[in-house]
Scaffold this active site. Structure first.
Site, PDB file in Angstrom:
ATOM      1  N   GLY B  71     -11.546  -2.099  10.010  1.00  0.00           N
ATOM      2  CA  GLY B  71     -11.103  -2.287  10.706  1.00  0.00           C
ATOM      3  C   GLY B  71      -9.988  -2.088  12.065  1.00  0.00           C
ATOM      4  O   GLY B  71     -10.532  -1.560  12.975  1.00  0.00           O
ATOM      5  N   THR B  72      -9.096  -0.501  11.417  1.00  0.00           N
ATOM      6  CA  THR B  72      -9.010   0.486  12.504  1.00  0.00           C
ATOM      7  C   THR B  72      -9.058   1.843  13.379  1.00  0.00           C
ATOM      8  O   THR B  72      -9.245   1.338  14.351  1.00  0.00           O
ATOM      9  CB  THR B  72      -7.570   0.477  11.529  1.00  0.00           C
ATOM     10  OG1 THR B  72      -6.468  -0.652  10.850  1.00  0.00           O
ATOM     11  CG2 THR B  72      -6.639   1.466  11.930  1.00  0.00           C
ATOM     12  N   ASN B 151      -2.960 -12.474  13.433  1.00  0.00           N
ATOM     13  CA  ASN B 151      -3.575 -12.239  12.282  1.00  0.00           C
ATOM     14  C   ASN B 151      -2.623 -12.294  11.261  1.00  0.00           C
ATOM     15  O   ASN B 151      -2.132 -12.718  10.555  1.00  0.00           O
ATOM     16  CB  ASN B 151      -4.156 -10.927  11.907  1.00  0.00           C
ATOM     17  CG  ASN B 151      -2.386  -9.972  12.346  1.00  0.00           C
ATOM     18  OD1 ASN B 151      -2.679  -9.760  14.059  1.00  0.00           O
ATOM     19  ND2 ASN B 151      -1.847  -9.391  11.892  1.00  0.00           N
ATOM     20  N   GLN B 179      -9.756 -11.134  11.440  1.00  0.00           N
ATOM     21  CA  GLN B 179      -8.863 -12.423  10.822  1.00  0.00           C
ATOM     22  C   GLN B 179     -10.398 -12.805  11.208  1.00  0.00           C
ATOM     23  O   GLN B 179     -10.083 -14.276  10.791  1.00  0.00           O
ATOM     24  CB  GLN B 179      -8.266 -12.541  11.656  1.00  0.00           C
ATOM     25  CG  GLN B 179      -6.636 -12.117  11.315  1.00  0.00           C
ATOM     26  CD  GLN B 179      -6.776 -11.364   9.609  1.00  0.00           C
ATOM     27  OE1 GLN B 179      -7.013 -12.278   8.434  1.00  0.00           O
ATOM     28  NE2 GLN B 179      -5.882 -10.132   9.795  1.00  0.00           N
ATOM     29  N   SER B 199     -14.043  -6.595   9.316  1.00  0.00           N
ATOM     30  CA  SER B 199     -12.901  -5.403   7.974  1.00  0.00           C
ATOM     31  C   SER B 199     -14.026  -5.597   6.648  1.00  0.00           C
ATOM     32  O   SER B 199     -14.193  -6.666   7.118  1.00  0.00           O
ATOM     33  CB  SER B 199     -12.016  -5.524   8.071  1.00  0.00           C
ATOM     34  OG  SER B 199     -11.426  -4.829   7.154  1.00  0.00           O
ATOM     35  N   GLY B 200     -14.049  -5.331   5.841  1.00  0.00           N
ATOM     36  CA  GLY B 200     -14.634  -6.115   4.821  1.00  0.00           C
ATOM     37  C   GLY B 200     -14.164  -6.007   4.077  1.00  0.00           C
ATOM     38  O   GLY B 200     -13.668  -7.640   3.480  1.00  0.00           O
ATOM     39  N   HIS B 201     -12.257  -6.168   3.724  1.00  0.00           N
ATOM     40  CA  HIS B 201     -11.513  -6.308   2.344  1.00  0.00           C
ATOM     41  C   HIS B 201     -10.770  -7.485   2.848  1.00  0.00           C
ATOM     42  O   HIS B 201     -10.371  -8.670   2.351  1.00  0.00           O
ATOM     43  CB  HIS B 201     -10.515  -5.021   2.213  1.00  0.00           C
ATOM     44  CG  HIS B 201      -9.867  -5.032   3.073  1.00  0.00           C
ATOM     45  ND1 HIS B 201      -8.745  -6.115   3.054  1.00  0.00           N
ATOM     46  CD2 HIS B 201      -9.811  -4.909   4.343  1.00  0.00           C
ATOM     47  CE1 HIS B 201      -7.027  -5.756   3.837  1.00  0.00           C
ATOM     48  NE2 HIS B 201      -8.226  -4.428   5.595  1.00  0.00           N
ATOM     49  N   THR B 237     -20.975  11.343   5.738  1.00  0.00           N
ATOM     50  CA  THR B 237     -21.675  10.271   4.605  1.00  0.00           C
ATOM     51  C   THR B 237     -21.267   9.307   4.388  1.00  0.00           C
ATOM     52  O   THR B 237     -20.228   8.367   4.341  1.00  0.00           O
ATOM     53  CB  THR B 237     -21.689  11.546   3.462  1.00  0.00           C
ATOM     54  OG1 THR B 237     -21.984  12.660   3.508  1.00  0.00           O
ATOM     55  CG2 THR B 237     -22.118  10.588   2.422  1.00  0.00           C
ATOM     56  N   CYS B 325      12.403  -6.901   7.763  1.00  0.00           N
ATOM     57  CA  CYS B 325      12.184  -6.062   6.889  1.00  0.00           C
ATOM     58  C   CYS B 325      11.259  -6.231   6.772  1.00  0.00           C
ATOM     59  O   CYS B 325      10.903  -5.138   5.404  1.00  0.00           O
ATOM     60  CB  CYS B 325      12.771  -7.062   5.169  1.00  0.00           C
ATOM     61  SG  CYS B 325      15.283  -6.484   5.424  1.00  0.00           S
TER      62      CYS B 325
END
Lengths: 120, 402
Positions: B71-72, B151, B179, B199-201, B237, B325
């Protein structure tokens, strides 16, 4: 990312609470930054007879608060003044670098509480 | 101990059908898709099949899909590639304050290169005002880039309406759909989307694979050089195992979307209602109705997010937070800040994102464990029920000064 000692003090924090009619109270941090530590002292004959803390903050903030209370309970005021933020972090087996500046303020809170006691 | 994974907006497990297919492309069908021989041809077949599977999920044409590393990269490629190809037409970009950093940091970079960017503010439920969008459009606006689903808080933004405005004004529209892709319907034609990142993941495919949809006729300068792969838009590739896995995951997501979205919406609402009912001084962040199925974000006052995550983790529950944090800076999440949520409450935010592996039993478990943890942390917090409350600045006084 945290040592076992940090996780121990985080999950079983020592001396949590407040002291009614405390000899001195010290607070550092603010809610904006996500860390507030407050230390309550019960001082008798120049010795820290009892110490309690309340902390709003991350795991490191809670663990350092707990550790500092354990380090100075029963100690004299002068001995307590020698405890530094660095010493607290070392006693916990170290903190992640990112936490050293933002969440390692427990000794500062202690020193403020002592100042408050002395000013009374 | 029971383990409950509720961080599906961070990443998802690879589903078994996909893992099985991908493994075959590591060991058997391992050819370079550009090779002439049978190994190469078989790999090429896998890649082109995946392109069709992904295109069909968003009603695009296969030749409009370009595979990326995720995605990035797709966001970078879309934004930088479009403005570089259109810099003779103007230098103005419109986006929102709540974009992912893949978009925000890219816009900041472009500002340093002489482009001008308008960051649209959002409402307290993380939505944009279409009139503000219209008013922000200038003569020299060359790109609008707006996310489909946020997100952090799960709000669904009105992309169809944005697309209408972009089309009327003849401005290119890029949508970060990382998302939403595979979770809610997307039709690039109906929504007038010119470029879209996915994005795939996030949809049970491996990490390291994503894609950019690029409408035919939209000019794009490439970021990479060095080969003719992906029609020179993205040389290098092809990640064949990732691509075929992404393709299958997209196809399955499409088939299961309706049923899964009904199921996740039910679980989500049960979780939201349960938290708000069982935990005093808790609030939902983001829109209640225009919300991604399976996405929960709440703020629990007087406690800090990282402590909360650590304690949940000790009980086997995996979640995330927008606290400083966990955001890697001293400030809490830029999204919660843009929504006007004060620092103190933003630090106590908790994101629980549901997915295929979650059951109603998981919801019950979280609703049993979470209130106890919150109570324990609040009992340690100087902000909660303290004997010595000074005149601390209350949240109502918080402003958006950063």
């Amino acid at each position: 990312m945290y040592t076992d000692k940090v996780m121990d003090h985080f999950s079983n924090p020592r001396n949590v609470g407040e002291i009614d009619k405390a000899s001195g109270i010290g607070e550092v941090g603010n809610a904006k930054c996500g860390d507030i530590m407050r230390i309550y002292l019960d001082v008798e004959d120049n010795k820290i007879k009892d110490i309690k803390f309340k902390t709003f903050g991350c795991g490191a903030a809670i663990a350092t608060s707990s550790m500092v209370t354990e380090m100075v309970k029963g100690k004299t005021i002068d001995e307590a003044l020698e405890v530094t933020n660095k010493a607290v972090a070392e006693a916990l087996g170290g903190l992640p670098p990112a936490k050293m500046h933002c969440s390692n303020l427990a000794a500062d809170a202690l020193h403020k509480a002592i100042e408050d006691y002395k000013s009374k | 101990m029971r383990r409950v994974y509720m961080d599906h907006s961070a990443t998802t497990p690879v589903r078994s059908e996909v893992a099985q297919l991908v493994t075959g492309y590591f060991t058997e069908t391992f050819g370079n898709a550009s090779s002439v021989h049978a190994y190469g041809r078989d790999a090429r077949k896998g890649v082109e099949n995946a392109r069709e599977q992904i295109a069909s999920l968003i009603k695009a044409k296969p030749e409009e899909i370009f595979f990326t590393s995720g995605g990035t990269e797709a966001d970078n490629m879309a934004i930088i590639g479009t403005v570089m190809a259109n810099r003779d037409k103007g230098k103005h970009i419109i986006t929102t304050q709540i974009e992912h950093h893949a978009v925000l940091d890219t816009c900041h970079y472009l500002e340093k290169q002489g482009f001008e960017v308008t960051y649209l503010p959002v409402s307290d439920d993380a939505n944009i005002d279409l009139n503000q969008l219209k008013n922000a459009i200038r003569e020299d606006t060359i790109l609008i880039t707006i996310m489909h689903v946020n997100n952090e808080v799960g709000t669904i933004l009105p992309i169809k309406e944005v697309g209408q405005i972009a089309k009327e004004k003849n401005i290119i529209l890029h949508v970060d759909a990382v998302q939403s892709f595979g979770k809610i319907p997307i039709d690039v034609n109906e929504m007038n989307i010119d470029l879209l990142s996915a994005s795939g993941h996030k949809i049970y495919a491996p990490k390291g694979i994503g894609c950019l949809y690029l409408r035919k006729g939209i000019k794009l300068s490439p970021l990479f050089f060095g080969g003719s792969q992906e029609r020179k838009r993205r040389p290098g590739t092809e990640n064949v195992p990732g691509i075929v896995g992404f393709g299958l995951a997209a196809e399955l997501a499409g088939k299961e979307m309706e049923a899964e979205s009904i199921r996740l919406t039910m679980l989500r609402d049960k979780l939201i209602d349960g938290i708000l009912e069982k935990i005093p001084e808790s609030q939902l962040n983001g829109s209640r109705t225009k919300r991604l199925p399976g996405h929960v974000n709440v703020s629990l006052r007087y406690i800090e997010g990282e402590s909360l995550l650590l304690m949940l983790d000790m009980k086997g529950i995996a979640a995330s937070s927008g606290s400083a944090c966990t955001s890697g800076s001293l400030d809490p999440s830029h999204v919660l800040m843009a929504m006007g949520i004060c620092h103190e409450i933003a630090h106590g935010s908790l994101r629980l994102t549901l997915g295929k592996i979650n059951t109603e039993g998981d919801i019950d478990y979280v609703l049993e464990v979470l209130p106890e943890i919150v109570e324990k942390l609040r009992s340690m917090s100087p902000l909660f029920n303290s004997m010595q409350i000074e005149n601390r600045e209350e949240c109502s006084k918080c402003t958006l000064t950063k």
